[in-house]
Design a protein around this motif. Structure first.
Motif, PDB file in Angstrom:
ATOM      1  N   ARG A 121       2.215   6.356  -7.240  1.00  0.00           N
ATOM      2  CA  ARG A 121       1.209   7.245  -7.835  1.00  0.00           C
ATOM      3  C   ARG A 121       1.535   8.723  -7.640  1.00  0.00           C
ATOM      4  O   ARG A 121       1.038   9.575  -8.373  1.00  0.00           O
ATOM      5  CB  ARG A 121      -0.177   6.931  -7.263  1.00  0.00           C
ATOM      6  N   GLU A 172       0.841  -1.205   0.000  1.00  0.00           N
ATOM      7  CA  GLU A 172       0.000   0.000   0.000  1.00  0.00           C
ATOM      8  C   GLU A 172       0.876   1.255   0.000  1.00  0.00           C
ATOM      9  O   GLU A 172       0.622   2.202  -0.752  1.00  0.00           O
ATOM     10  CB  GLU A 172      -0.921   0.004   1.216  1.00  0.00           C
ATOM     11  N   CYS A 194       2.686   1.636  -3.415  1.00  0.00           N
ATOM     12  CA  CYS A 194       1.820   2.133  -4.489  1.00  0.00           C
ATOM     13  C   CYS A 194       1.455   3.595  -4.280  1.00  0.00           C
ATOM     14  O   CYS A 194       1.247   4.333  -5.259  1.00  0.00           O
ATOM     15  CB  CYS A 194       0.575   1.276  -4.591  1.00  0.00           C
ATOM     16  N   LYS A 195       1.394   4.035  -3.047  1.00  0.00           N
ATOM     17  CA  LYS A 195       1.126   5.452  -2.776  1.00  0.00           C
ATOM     18  C   LYS A 195       2.213   6.323  -3.370  1.00  0.00           C
ATOM     19  O   LYS A 195       1.936   7.318  -4.066  1.00  0.00           O
ATOM     20  CB  LYS A 195       0.997   5.697  -1.274  1.00  0.00           C
ATOM     21  N   LYS A 246      -4.117  -2.173 -10.654  1.00  0.00           N
ATOM     22  CA  LYS A 246      -5.098  -1.228 -10.114  1.00  0.00           C
ATOM     23  C   LYS A 246      -4.417  -0.073  -9.386  1.00  0.00           C
ATOM     24  O   LYS A 246      -5.004   1.009  -9.240  1.00  0.00           O
ATOM     25  CB  LYS A 246      -6.049  -1.942  -9.148  1.00  0.00           C
ATOM     26  N   ASN A 247      -3.208  -0.298  -8.901  1.00  0.00           N
ATOM     27  CA  ASN A 247      -2.595   0.669  -7.988  1.00  0.00           C
ATOM     28  C   ASN A 247      -1.333   1.339  -8.517  1.00  0.00           C
ATOM     29  O   ASN A 247      -0.755   2.184  -7.830  1.00  0.00           O
ATOM     30  CB  ASN A 247      -2.297  -0.016  -6.651  1.00  0.00           C
TER      31      ASN A 247
END
Length: 256
Positions: free
Chosen positions: A193, A186, A189-190, A221-222
């Motif tokens: 992005r 998580e 991926c933060k 998706k991420n």
């Protein structure tokens, strides 16, 4: 061919075959690493690379050491077409010489070894990587920085490191070794992005621990549409793994 992204001027598929299994680096156990080395003879690796071509992959990511360079040279001399994204080999006494040798064999891109990057960050010496990135830039290869730690990416962005892409692990092994926590991906991926550069995301499968379908779906998706994933393959127990992985790419990559 699979869907592609741009890495510099190069078209790179959104699935890149990773080189760790070919080098016997399982990230699972000493026994599994030896099993990979026993299985992946030069001939077997070349057969696997030709299968990657067959199913639409156009790029390999692998270490810039003597074993991989000789292997790829033989594969290309026989007509192989995969492009090479190289990782610096930290065991060499001169990384600049290592980079220039990598470039002489036609790699399209080179990135600074992630574990070494993370070590230098912990030691407060991360700015020394700028000199290595400059050497890569001078060769004409696309310039990358590898890491397992999102904080490294933030530092590099804040301090305007001269690079074109990142290799970012979904799991932060630099902090705790071979322990794969769901929250790590998580956080990875933060940061992926948040930045506008292409990212090659690796260890999306937690070194073979995650369910493949879930892992590919989560990854696409991420990450961003300009990003790709790097996944190693070990076909001894799953002969159709390449075909299966590319099917997942075609299924999920459009959701980025």
């Amino acid at each position: 061919m699979l869907p592609t992204i741009k890495l510099g001027n190069h078209d790179v598929t959104r699935l890149i075959v990773g080189g760790n299994p070919f080098s016997g680096n399982s990230h699972q156990s000493i026994q599994m690493s030896k099993e990979m080395r026993d299985y992946y003879t030069t001939q077997k690796i070349k057969e696997t690379l030709y299968d990657c071509e067959k199913f639409g992959i156009n790029t390999i990511q692998a270490r810039g050491d003597a074993h991989i360079i000789r292997l790829l040279n033989e594969y290309w001399n026989e007509g192989g077409k995969l492009q090479w994204i190289a990782q610096t080999a930290s065991e060499f006494s001169s990384i600049p010489d290592n980079i220039r040798n990598i470039a002489s064999y036609g790699a399209i891109a080179c990135y600074h070894h992630g574990s070494r990057t993370d070590y230098l960050y912990k030691e407060g010496k991360i700015d020394s990587v700028k000199e290595i990135l400059s050497v890569i830039r001078d060769t004409g290869m696309v310039v990358g920085l590898g890491t397992h730690d999102p904080d490294v990416v933030r530092y590099a962005e804040d301090n305007k490191f001269d690079l074109d892409f990142y290799m970012i692990s979904f799991y932060n092994l630099s902090k705790r070794g071979e322990i794969y926590l769901p929250e790590d991906r998580e956080l990875a991926c933060k940061i992926i992005r948040e930045i506008d550069k292409p990212v090659l995301a690796f260890k999306i499968m937690a070194a073979g621990r995650n369910d493949p379908s879930e892992a590919f779906e989560f990854a696409y998706k991420n990450i961003k549409p300009i990003d790709s994933v790097v996944v190693g393959i070990f076909t001894k127990y799953f002969p159709d793994q390449i075909k299966y992985n590319t099917t997942l790419v075609r299924k999920y990559s459009s959701i980025s």
